[in-house]
Design an enzyme around this catalytic site. Sequence first.
Site, PDB file in Angstrom:
ATOM      1  N   ASP A 227      32.265  58.168  69.392  1.00  0.00           N
ATOM      2  CA  ASP A 227      33.236  57.391  70.172  1.00  0.00           C
ATOM      3  C   ASP A 227      33.889  56.466  69.980  1.00  0.00           C
ATOM      4  O   ASP A 227      33.325  56.457  67.512  1.00  0.00           O
ATOM      5  CB  ASP A 227      32.694  57.292  71.918  1.00  0.00           C
TER       6      ASP A 227
ATOM      7  N   TYR B 290      39.806  48.472  71.259  1.00  0.00           N
ATOM      8  CA  TYR B 290      41.039  49.231  72.273  1.00  0.00           C
ATOM      9  C   TYR B 290      41.998  48.257  72.469  1.00  0.00           C
ATOM     10  O   TYR B 290      43.443  48.571  71.348  1.00  0.00           O
ATOM     11  CB  TYR B 290      40.892  49.471  73.309  1.00  0.00           C
TER      12      TYR B 290
ATOM     13  N   HIS C   7      32.097  65.411  75.723  1.00  0.00           N
ATOM     14  CA  HIS C   7      32.060  63.624  74.640  1.00  0.00           C
ATOM     15  C   HIS C   7      31.032  63.257  74.506  1.00  0.00           C
ATOM     16  O   HIS C   7      29.816  62.732  74.209  1.00  0.00           O
ATOM     17  CB  HIS C   7      33.347  63.211  75.725  1.00  0.00           C
TER      18      HIS C   7
END
Length: 381
Positions: free
Chosen positions: A178, A304, A358
């Site tokens: 990630d 982000y 994930h």
Amino acid sequence: MTIQPFRVRLPDDTLQALRLRLDLTRWPDEPPGAGWSYGSDLAFMRDLVAHWREGYDWRAQEAMLNRFDHFMIEREGTRLHFIRQEGNGPEPTPLLLLHGWPGSVWEFHKLIPRLTDPARFGGDERDAFTVIAPSLPGYGFSFVPGQARLDRVQMAEHLVSLMVDDLGHARFAVQGGDIGSHVGSRIAAAHPARVIGLHLNFLGIRDVALPAEPSDEERAYAADLKHWLTEETGYQWIQGTKPQTLSYGLTDSPAGLAAWMIEKFRSWSDCDGDLLSVYTRDELLTAVMLYWATGAINSSFWPYYTSRHGDWSAARGPKITVPTGYLSFPKEIVRPPRSLAERVFNIRHWTVATRGGHFAALEQPDVLAQDIRAFFRELPG
């Protein structure tokens, strides 16, 4: 900038306040028969919060975390928490182990022992690592209110300084998933002489264009990526554009925070829709607690925001020359084909797993540990 020992210990007042907020949860309705179609399922969340109130023991989870050696250092006004667990072998390789969002160092509690003491799990002691697992700056215990936000490039520089200047590791291995894969990739791109090898269980290369005549595998990846961008990236748009607005609700409501995070655990894990077939309620709640107790959810959104308002591919560079290994899990968010990955990374090792998603360190710690050991065993130190 002296390294200090650190022990995980939440004040009793923090736990009492949490209990009060859980007691006063105001539940939304949901469309009849919605299930998980519109987001986190109401019945599941009611059950999870009931367990949080009546069955969950934070002090037991705290004790589990404190089995590891924790440390804290402040660098240029940024608090940095990390686990440093010594390897049990003749020459343990220093390994920088990097989590992502909505992950934390808790994600590694099964993986770290398998890396530091492989012989205990049926492996070879010569494959041991000394693991350095930081809470990314702005995440978990690497957060205090009001501290400066760091993008992934700045995170990378802080972590290189930790490894080289503070811990004395002139060269080290890197592993990440990630956001941790992006930070690790930046470290490899900017400091190739420092990095023995880069092992990833997530490849974020959606900026890489398909060739003029794509293969069937490349077309399938493009279709999967298009579906992901259309149906699964709403959280990225909010966290990447107006994170402050979202943070009020998630900082105030533990049930709201859990719903925001748990939906990702279900969507991104290899659970066939049954989240509790992969994780226990306690594991899920401890993942949430590292965001709730530290108040770090707003700060965790910063990568982000900066990635949506900058050019991450330029920060990564044209191609990473450091030897790279990749472990592909079938329920990962997206899985680029090797042909595209090789345009960005110096791929030396490519493994396709049969199960997992994930949150690989939680879902499949044995598979992940074995692949990390296998990849670095092939490389010169």
